[in-house]
Design an enzyme around this catalytic site. Structure first.
Site, PDB file in Angstrom:
ATOM      1  N   ASP A   1     -10.393  24.660   5.299  1.00  0.00           N
ATOM      2  CA  ASP A   1     -11.737  24.076   5.393  1.00  0.00           C
ATOM      3  C   ASP A   1     -12.093  23.214   4.170  1.00  0.00           C
ATOM      4  O   ASP A   1     -13.251  23.024   3.842  1.00  0.00           O
ATOM      5  CB  ASP A   1     -12.797  25.171   5.599  1.00  0.00           C
ATOM      6  CG  ASP A   1     -12.837  26.141   4.437  1.00  0.00           C
ATOM      7  OD1 ASP A   1     -11.962  26.040   3.542  1.00  0.00           O
ATOM      8  OD2 ASP A   1     -13.739  26.995   4.412  1.00  0.00           O
TER       9      ASP A   1
ATOM     10  N   HIS B   1       9.889   6.254  -5.169  1.00  0.00           N
ATOM     11  CA  HIS B   1       8.556   6.853  -4.987  1.00  0.00           C
ATOM     12  C   HIS B   1       8.539   8.303  -5.466  1.00  0.00           C
ATOM     13  O   HIS B   1       7.953   9.177  -4.810  1.00  0.00           O
ATOM     14  CB  HIS B   1       8.094   6.721  -3.530  1.00  0.00           C
ATOM     15  CG  HIS B   1       7.751   5.306  -3.171  1.00  0.00           C
ATOM     16  ND1 HIS B   1       7.771   4.825  -1.895  1.00  0.00           N
ATOM     17  CD2 HIS B   1       7.382   4.251  -3.944  1.00  0.00           C
ATOM     18  CE1 HIS B   1       7.443   3.538  -1.894  1.00  0.00           C
ATOM     19  NE2 HIS B   1       7.201   3.166  -3.136  1.00  0.00           N
TER      20      HIS B   1
ATOM     21  N   ASP C   1       4.702   4.512 -13.301  1.00  0.00           N
ATOM     22  CA  ASP C   1       4.073   3.539 -12.406  1.00  0.00           C
ATOM     23  C   ASP C   1       2.736   4.138 -12.010  1.00  0.00           C
ATOM     24  O   ASP C   1       2.671   5.066 -11.200  1.00  0.00           O
ATOM     25  CB  ASP C   1       4.983   3.307 -11.185  1.00  0.00           C
ATOM     26  CG  ASP C   1       4.415   2.265 -10.220  1.00  0.00           C
ATOM     27  OD1 ASP C   1       3.222   1.905 -10.343  1.00  0.00           O
ATOM     28  OD2 ASP C   1       5.168   1.823  -9.337  1.00  0.00           O
TER      29      ASP C   1
ATOM     30  N   ASP D   1      -2.076  -1.770 -10.790  1.00  0.00           N
ATOM     31  CA  ASP D   1      -0.731  -1.264 -10.470  1.00  0.00           C
ATOM     32  C   ASP D   1       0.213  -1.690 -11.594  1.00  0.00           C
ATOM     33  O   ASP D   1       0.657  -2.834 -11.633  1.00  0.00           O
ATOM     34  CB  ASP D   1      -0.319  -1.866  -9.108  1.00  0.00           C
ATOM     35  CG  ASP D   1       1.024  -1.354  -8.616  1.00  0.00           C
ATOM     36  OD1 ASP D   1       1.575  -0.445  -9.251  1.00  0.00           O
ATOM     37  OD2 ASP D   1       1.499  -1.868  -7.592  1.00  0.00           O
TER      38      ASP D   1
ATOM     39  N   HIS E   1      13.892  -3.452  -3.657  1.00  0.00           N
ATOM     40  CA  HIS E   1      12.511  -3.666  -3.198  1.00  0.00           C
ATOM     41  C   HIS E   1      12.087  -5.097  -3.492  1.00  0.00           C
ATOM     42  O   HIS E   1      12.820  -5.859  -4.115  1.00  0.00           O
ATOM     43  CB  HIS E   1      11.567  -2.655  -3.846  1.00  0.00           C
ATOM     44  CG  HIS E   1      11.573  -2.669  -5.352  1.00  0.00           C
ATOM     45  ND1 HIS E   1      10.997  -3.681  -6.082  1.00  0.00           N
ATOM     46  CD2 HIS E   1      12.092  -1.808  -6.256  1.00  0.00           C
ATOM     47  CE1 HIS E   1      11.145  -3.425  -7.370  1.00  0.00           C
ATOM     48  NE2 HIS E   1      11.825  -2.297  -7.515  1.00  0.00           N
TER      49      HIS E   1
ATOM     50  N   HIS F   1       3.631  -7.733  -4.580  1.00  0.00           N
ATOM     51  CA  HIS F   1       2.787  -7.682  -3.381  1.00  0.00           C
ATOM     52  C   HIS F   1       1.376  -8.074  -3.765  1.00  0.00           C
ATOM     53  O   HIS F   1       1.033  -8.113  -4.954  1.00  0.00           O
ATOM     54  CB  HIS F   1       2.811  -6.262  -2.798  1.00  0.00           C
ATOM     55  CG  HIS F   1       2.581  -5.180  -3.820  1.00  0.00           C
ATOM     56  ND1 HIS F   1       1.323  -4.790  -4.230  1.00  0.00           N
ATOM     57  CD2 HIS F   1       3.446  -4.447  -4.575  1.00  0.00           C
ATOM     58  CE1 HIS F   1       1.444  -3.846  -5.156  1.00  0.00           C
ATOM     59  NE2 HIS F   1       2.719  -3.629  -5.391  1.00  0.00           N
TER      60      HIS F   1
ATOM     61  N   HIS G   1      -1.272  -2.116  -1.885  1.00  0.00           N
ATOM     62  CA  HIS G   1      -0.510  -3.119  -1.122  1.00  0.00           C
ATOM     63  C   HIS G   1      -1.549  -3.798  -0.247  1.00  0.00           C
ATOM     64  O   HIS G   1      -1.877  -3.312   0.835  1.00  0.00           O
ATOM     65  CB  HIS G   1       0.605  -2.466  -0.306  1.00  0.00           C
ATOM     66  CG  HIS G   1       1.594  -1.744  -1.177  1.00  0.00           C
ATOM     67  ND1 HIS G   1       2.290  -0.637  -0.802  1.00  0.00           N
ATOM     68  CD2 HIS G   1       1.994  -1.996  -2.460  1.00  0.00           C
ATOM     69  CE1 HIS G   1       3.083  -0.230  -1.783  1.00  0.00           C
ATOM     70  NE2 HIS G   1       2.915  -1.043  -2.806  1.00  0.00           N
TER      71      HIS G   1
ATOM     72  N   GLU H   1       7.098  -7.142 -10.257  1.00  0.00           N
ATOM     73  CA  GLU H   1       7.691  -5.846 -10.576  1.00  0.00           C
ATOM     74  C   GLU H   1       9.178  -5.713 -10.261  1.00  0.00           C
ATOM     75  O   GLU H   1       9.582  -4.863  -9.475  1.00  0.00           O
ATOM     76  CB  GLU H   1       6.924  -4.734  -9.848  1.00  0.00           C
ATOM     77  CG  GLU H   1       6.721  -4.985  -8.355  1.00  0.00           C
ATOM     78  CD  GLU H   1       6.002  -3.817  -7.682  1.00  0.00           C
ATOM     79  OE1 GLU H   1       6.469  -2.686  -7.849  1.00  0.00           O
ATOM     80  OE2 GLU H   1       5.002  -4.042  -7.006  1.00  0.00           O
TER      81      GLU H   1
ATOM     82  N   TYR I   1      17.964   0.001 -10.715  1.00  0.00           N
ATOM     83  CA  TYR I   1      18.070   1.457 -10.600  1.00  0.00           C
ATOM     84  C   TYR I   1      19.522   1.824 -10.338  1.00  0.00           C
ATOM     85  O   TYR I   1      20.103   1.376  -9.350  1.00  0.00           O
ATOM     86  CB  TYR I   1      17.189   1.962  -9.439  1.00  0.00           C
ATOM     87  CG  TYR I   1      15.822   1.315  -9.438  1.00  0.00           C
ATOM     88  CD1 TYR I   1      14.762   1.863 -10.162  1.00  0.00           C
ATOM     89  CD2 TYR I   1      15.608   0.117  -8.763  1.00  0.00           C
ATOM     90  CE1 TYR I   1      13.527   1.238 -10.188  1.00  0.00           C
ATOM     91  CE2 TYR I   1      14.379  -0.521  -8.788  1.00  0.00           C
ATOM     92  CZ  TYR I   1      13.336   0.043  -9.504  1.00  0.00           C
ATOM     93  OH  TYR I   1      12.123  -0.580  -9.538  1.00  0.00           O
TER      94      TYR I   1
ATOM     95  N   ARG J   1      11.813  -0.368 -14.350  1.00  0.00           N
ATOM     96  CA  ARG J   1      10.944  -1.312 -13.652  1.00  0.00           C
ATOM     97  C   ARG J   1       9.841  -1.710 -14.628  1.00  0.00           C
ATOM     98  O   ARG J   1       9.394  -0.891 -15.437  1.00  0.00           O
ATOM     99  CB  ARG J   1      10.336  -0.686 -12.389  1.00  0.00           C
ATOM    100  CG  ARG J   1       9.374  -1.643 -11.654  1.00  0.00           C
ATOM    101  CD  ARG J   1       9.034  -1.213 -10.226  1.00  0.00           C
ATOM    102  NE  ARG J   1       8.298   0.024 -10.127  1.00  0.00           N
ATOM    103  CZ  ARG J   1       8.781   1.177  -9.728  1.00  0.00           C
ATOM    104  NH1 ARG J   1      10.047   1.268  -9.372  1.00  0.00           N
ATOM    105  NH2 ARG J   1       8.029   2.263  -9.678  1.00  0.00           N
TER     106      ARG J   1
ATOM    107  N   GLU K   1       6.138  -3.805 -14.447  1.00  0.00           N
ATOM    108  CA  GLU K   1       5.192  -4.332 -13.445  1.00  0.00           C
ATOM    109  C   GLU K   1       3.864  -4.717 -14.082  1.00  0.00           C
ATOM    110  O   GLU K   1       3.250  -3.927 -14.805  1.00  0.00           O
ATOM    111  CB  GLU K   1       4.946  -3.265 -12.372  1.00  0.00           C
ATOM    112  CG  GLU K   1       3.898  -3.668 -11.349  1.00  0.00           C
ATOM    113  CD  GLU K   1       3.786  -2.681 -10.192  1.00  0.00           C
ATOM    114  OE1 GLU K   1       4.046  -1.475 -10.396  1.00  0.00           O
ATOM    115  OE2 GLU K   1       3.418  -3.125  -9.088  1.00  0.00           O
TER     116      GLU K   1
HETATM  117  N1  GLY Z   1       2.994   1.625  -7.132  1.00  0.00           N
HETATM  118  C1  GLY Z   1       3.354   1.039  -5.908  1.00  0.00           C
HETATM  119  C2  GLY Z   1       3.991  -0.263  -6.102  1.00  0.00           C
HETATM  120  O1  GLY Z   1       4.340  -0.620  -7.207  1.00  0.00           O
HETATM  121  O2  GLY Z   1       4.133  -1.017  -5.185  1.00  0.00           O
HETATM  122 MN    MN Z   2       3.371  -2.569  -7.116  1.00  0.00          MN
HETATM  123 MN    MN Z   3       3.543   0.106  -9.021  1.00  0.00          MN
END
Ligand code: GLY
Ligand code: MN
Ligand code: MN
Length: 448
Positions: A31, A235, A252, A263, A342, A346, A353, A379, A383, A401, A403
């Site tokens: 609940d 992720h 991240d 981000d 990737h 974005h 996103h 970004e 890896y 990475r 970003e």
């Molecule tokens: N943190 C999600 C991305 O970098 O797209």
């Molecule tokens: Mn991102």
């Molecule tokens: Mn990110």
């Protein structure tokens, strides 16, 4: 009434009606609910923060072009579950022409929709509302001699709202700057705080503490704090390992400020000094990122920027000995995808996103040129899985990475997240020099 709503009304025209629902609360367990997050499109158009509301927008309806159906005020429920705007607040504080209790929606639907040519409604998001709309349409077909016709064209509003959301207004840009600034500060504090022996969870807590302390509602997405080989899981959100001396840590994390996301990713050495092997990979990613930031400018297309990241990373991977052969062939065969799987970035906005199309026609995919007012992430990453027998041993288990969030302008671009260092020497200085760390903290305190 928000400017965005006025703009939307102009786009759909007088012969249309739009039905745009708010989000509902979601059960977390038994609940208890998750913290409520408004539907981004609904929030964008109305600014109304509560669940279980519906906006009915009919620009041709002179008396009531903007109706909000909301949860009515209820003193007993409000004692338990929090204050509500009610129908009075919806009109007074959110500019609705009229407001009604949500219970009245179904009953009033024929009156609001009949006689309009087009209905803007997105099926497939809200099951209960889908059924109400379908039921209305099916019943009205049998009543066509007695009442005006129901709308004969149903259009998904995603495209119109998405294009609007993609082009940020000056007010939105201010909010995004603030969101980026808070996240940048959190990354600086994390960099200053990380030590061997801490846990990833503690680093996550430091970051999210700062988000909330500075007025953000929290993270814009689950924070990723991956140390050592955990950084090679894109992720990774378990965030429960102990930080080891000699490893890198990839963070991240971005916050949500008044609905707008930031981000940021930074990767840095847990003990404050890059090893030679870590630095070799880091430099390739950084160089690629800097070039791709330069390419995030008016007229460059989504595809051109993606191709640039692929080309630079493929070249870099060759230099590192991760790939061998002709660059052209490696790109054609997508060999780089073993280490870079990737996209380079974005759209960013109310959603991490964010909304908006990446191509303008179906034939020439990703050919869309960047325009002033768009905000994008940059970004790139490399890896290398810990068990990758094909990679030189010294690189196995390394994930990097970097970003940043970038606003496209007429003249070029603005890096919204530039406060947090990414130059490796600057990172080492921040991590090792108490004086440098203090300077950064002063920078944060001064709000500059
Ligand atoms: N943190 C999600 C991305 O970098 O797209
Ligand atoms: Mn991102
Ligand atoms: Mn990110």
């Amino acid at each position: 009434m928000k400017n965005q709503l006025k703009e939307f009304m102009k786009s759909i025209g007088n012969d249309s009606v739009a039905v745009i629902p708010a989000a509902h609360e979601k059960t977390r367990s038994y609940d208890t609910e998750y913290r409520f997050r408004q539907d981004s499109d609904f929030y964008y158009l109305t600014g109304f923060p509560e669940p279980d509301a519906i906006a009915v927008i009919s620009p041709g309806n002179k008396k009531a072009p903007y109706i909000l159906f909301v949860r009515p005020r209820d003193p007993e429920m409000e004692i338990w579950n929090g204050r509500r705007e009610g129908v009075e607040g919806a009109v007074k504080n959110y500019g609705a022409s009229k407001a009604y209790p949500i219970e009245k929606f179904e009953e009033m639907l024929p009156k609001l929709l009949n006689g309009k040519e087009k209905l803007y409604y997105r099926f497939g998001v809200d099951d209960k509302l889908d059924k109400i709309i379908l039921q209305y349409l099916s019943v009205q077909r049998f009543r066509r001699l007695k009442t005006p016709y129901p709308p004969h064209t149903i259009i998904d509003p995603t495209l119109i709202i998405g294009e609007m959301r993609l082009h940020k207004t000056p007010e939105e840009i201010e909010l995004m700057k603030k969101s980026a600034e808070i996240a940048a500060e959190a990354h600086i504090i994390a960099m200053k705080s990380v030590k061997p022996g801490m846990t990833e969870a503690q680093v996550e807590a430091i970051i999210e503490h700062h988000f909330r302390m500075r007025g953000a509602s929290g993270p814009a997405y689950n924070s990723i704090v991956g140390s050592g080989a955990n950084a090679t899981i894109l992720h990774y959100v378990e965030n429960n390992a102990v930080l080891k001396d000699g490893d890198l840590i990839l963070i991240d994390a971005g916050c949500e400020y008044k609905g707008y996301a930031s981000d940021i990713t930074r990767t840095f050495p847990i003990n404050g000094r890059f090893t030679k092997a870590q630095r070799e990979i880091y430099d390739v990613v950084l160089e690629t990122q800097l070039e791709c930031i330069k390419a995030t400018r008016k007229g460059v297309t989504v595809k051109e920027r993606q191709d640039l990241s692929i080309e630079l990373l493929t070249e870099g991977m060759k230099k590192l000995g991760l790939l061998k052969g002709s660059t052209k062939k490696l790109i054609k065969e997508k060999a780089y995808m073993r280490y870079y799987m990737h996209g380079v970035g974005h759209y960013l906005g109310l959603d991490v996103h964010d909304a908006g199309r990446y191509f303008l026609d179906q034939q020439t995919r990703f050919s869309r040129p960047f325009e002033p007012g768009m905000v994008l992430t940059v970004e790139p990453g490399i890896y290398i899985q810990p068990d990758d027998k094909e990679a030189p041993a010294k690189y196995r288990g390394i994930g990097v990475r970097i970003e940043d969030d970038v606003l496209v302008t007429e003249e070029g671009n603005v890096i919204l997240t530039s406060k947090v260092p990414k130059d490796p020497e600057e990172i080492e200085e921040l991590m090792n020099s108490p004086k440098k760390a203090e300077e950064f903290m002063e920078l944060i305190a001064s709000g500059r």
